[in-house]
Enzyme design. Structure first.
Site, PDB file in Angstrom:
ATOM      1  N   ASP A   1     -41.105 -24.295  79.964  1.00 27.47           N
ATOM      2  CA  ASP A   1     -39.892 -24.855  80.568  1.00 27.47           C
ATOM      3  C   ASP A   1     -38.816 -23.776  80.586  1.00 27.47           C
ATOM      4  O   ASP A   1     -39.146 -22.584  80.611  1.00 27.47           O
ATOM      5  CB  ASP A   1     -39.456 -26.124  79.817  1.00 27.47           C
TER       6      ASP A   1
ATOM      7  N   HIS B   1     -39.622 -21.398  83.244  1.00 29.00           N
ATOM      8  CA  HIS B   1     -38.790 -21.924  84.324  1.00 29.00           C
ATOM      9  C   HIS B   1     -37.485 -21.155  84.495  1.00 29.00           C
ATOM     10  O   HIS B   1     -36.569 -21.618  85.156  1.00 29.00           O
ATOM     11  CB  HIS B   1     -38.501 -23.409  84.106  1.00 29.00           C
TER      12      HIS B   1
END
Ligand SMILES: *[C@@H]1O[C@H](CO)[C@@H](O)[C@H](O)[C@H]1NC(C)=O
Ligand SMILES: *[C@@H]1O[C@H](CO)[C@@H](O)[C@H](O)[C@H]1NC(C)=O
Ligand SMILES: *[C@@H]1O[C@H](CO)[C@@H](O)[C@H](O)[C@H]1NC(C)=O
Ligand SMILES: *[C@@H]1O[C@H](CO)[C@@H](O)[C@H](O)[C@H]1NC(C)=O
Ligand SMILES: *[C@@H]1O[C@H](CO)[C@@H](O)[C@H](O)[C@H]1NC(C)=O
Length: 445
Positions: free
Chosen positions: A253, A276
């Site tokens: 993430d 991410h």
């Protein structure tokens, strides 16, 4: 004469023995159970509190929670200027979710040279203990977390819960209990240093800072698989005065996520990815007010990531994001290297609203590298009702990672300019300031 010589030798011998004894004490005293208040020497000394002297076994099976708590309480109350809660190498400590509470006297160092791990997955997590956090440091004033050991969050079984993204058929999510613990949380604390530690496979975020002031993160290493859900590297909210330097983060993430209420954050020389990317947000969820100001990300590398540098806000929020600088960043195969997304929505049923978090004064300088050609390398999707203003671009050079399909930048209701020619050229930014801003009573917090 002889007698004087003798007494000198005696004195010398005494001094040597005395100093050896002193050093030995400083290095090896595992606990100073009899602190002498008012003693200057004592105030200056560094005291060690080895968890094993408080009963920790470190065989990877025995529950060492009580020993860690006792070591913390003793170190916390000790009068020494510097107290080291020591987790030795060569041992594997199993500890349950614990809140280490301050304030403590002086400076407390938690030195993790060994291996530390929580219960293995939701089945082994005690029913009566919160599943939202594992190790919490609460209300500490001055503390360092350091050492060459490894903190292993053992997240695998949490990532596999049916409620996690894409565990159902056709990429769906199934119902069921979903809360998973953050590995390390600093809550309402100040003057924190996290240095040199290695942490892997957290069930959720690896670090969470909330309500903290003055945080220095240096040379840390965070790893989790690219497909592990919500394993953000460092998440912060309501936290100010943060420095994150010289660190390496790869996970499933956000590398770093900066939530509402964060001010004065400086990120320098970090390597992110796979993951991410670096995010400001999400902000404004459930119509909330969010304020973020003075954020700097520089001299960093972002690779094999869904996003590079991102600002994401929900429709319906209020507040503002101001004074953001992204400079000297290298992108390697990043899907959305530069992105502002004011239509952030993960539930899939969001509607457009008439209010939004106001985004202004965002500078992108010297951002170079390659993008994965599934979407435009530059995307400024601002709200219909609240445009983004003062976006400044210079020295941008983003090329497709494979092939030669060049995708055009996308802008929606975004104001600003390119101060130098950019690759690809950005012609979609609007000049000046929108008229609506003059009439709108924006919440510049
Ligand atoms: C204690 O530490 C201070 C500051 O580091 C130093 O000036 C002082 O001499 C030390 N005192 C003793 C007794 O070692
Ligand atoms: C949770 O339950 C265990 C076993 O029943 C008990 O020993 C422990 O004290 C409880 N912990 C809390 C925080 O209530
Ligand atoms: C720690 O931070 C607080 C602010 O929260 C500050 O008042 C205090 O002086 C700091 N303490 C030290 C020892 O730096
Ligand atoms: C940047 O961070 C990396 C990884 O921690 C480190 O090896 C390197 O020395 C740092 N570079 C500078 C200029 O500090
Ligand atoms: C919200 O507004 C944007 C920009 O005008 C538009 O592209 C999008 O389709 C709208 N979304 C909904 C759910 O109406």
């Amino acid at each position: 004469m002889l007698q004087r010589e003798n007494s000198r030798i005696l004195l010398l011998a005494f001094c040597i023995i005395f100093s050896l004894f002193c050093c030995n004490q400083a290095r090896h005293s595992h606990s100073d159970k009899s602190p002498k208040p008012g003693n200057e020497d004592n105030h200056n000394a560094t005291s060690y509190f080895d968890v094993r002297t408080f009963g920790a076994i470190g065989d990877g099976l025995t529950d060492d929670t009580e020993a860690f708590k006792m070591a913390w309480d003793t170190a916390c109350q000790s009068e020494s200027a510097v107290k080291v809660l020591y987790v030795p190498s060569g041992f594997s400590f199993f500890i349950q979710s614990t809140i280490f509470t301050g304030p403590c006297r002086g400076h407390l160092v938690v030195k993790v040279d060994g291996y530390v791990m929580p219960p293995d997955g939701p089945e082994s997590w005690p029913m009566n203990i919160s599943r939202r956090q594992w190790l919490v440091f609460y209300r500490v004033n001055v503390m360092s977390l350091e050492g060459g050991g490894l903190i292993d969050g053992r997240g695998e079984k949490w990532w596999d819960l049916p409620c996690k993204p894409h565990k159902g058929p056709h990429g769906t999510t199934l119902p069921g209990r979903c809360d998973s613990p953050v590995a390390i949380r600093f809550f309402m604390s100040s003057n924190l240093t996290v240095k040199g530690v290695r942490i892997k496979n957290s069930p959720l975020y690896h670090f969470r800072f909330d309500g903290c002031i003055n945080v220095h993160i240096e040379s840390i290493h965070i790893t989790a698989p690219a497909l592990s859900p919500n394993t953000d590297g460092i998440h912060m909210e309501n936290t100010k005065d943060v420095r994150i330097y010289n660190s390496v983060i790869s996970n499933g993430d956000d590398c770093v996520s900066i939530g509402p209420g964060c001010f004065d954050v400086d990120i320098k020389n970090i390597s992110c990815g796979p993951g991410h990317g670096i995010s400001i947000g999400s902000l404004g969820k459930h119509n909330s007010r969010a304020c973020v100001r003075n954020i700097r990300v520089r001299e960093s590398v972002i690779k094999a990531s869904d996003n590079g540098v991102r600002i994401k806000t929900w429709q319906g929020g209020s507040g503002s994001v101001f004074q953001v600088i992204f400079s000297n960043i290298e992108m390697e195969s990043v899907r959305n290297p530069i992105i502002i997304d004011q239509f952030y929505c993960i539930t899939g049923d969001c509607t457009n609203k008439s209010s939004a978090v106001f985004v202004s004064d965002v500078e992108y300088t010297n951002i170079k590298g390659s993008y994965d050609v599934r979407s435009p390398p530059i995307r400024f999707a601002c709200s219909d009702s609240v445009p983004c203003t003062n976006i400044a671009l210079s020295d941008i050079e983003l090329l497709p990672a494979q092939g030669d399909t060049v995708l055009h930048p996308f802008c929606w209701n975004a104001y600003g300019d390119s101060q130098t020619p950019t690759i690809p050229p950005v012609t979609c930014l609007r000049d000046g300031l929108p008229k609506s801003l003059l009439h709108n009573d924006l919440d510049r917090c």
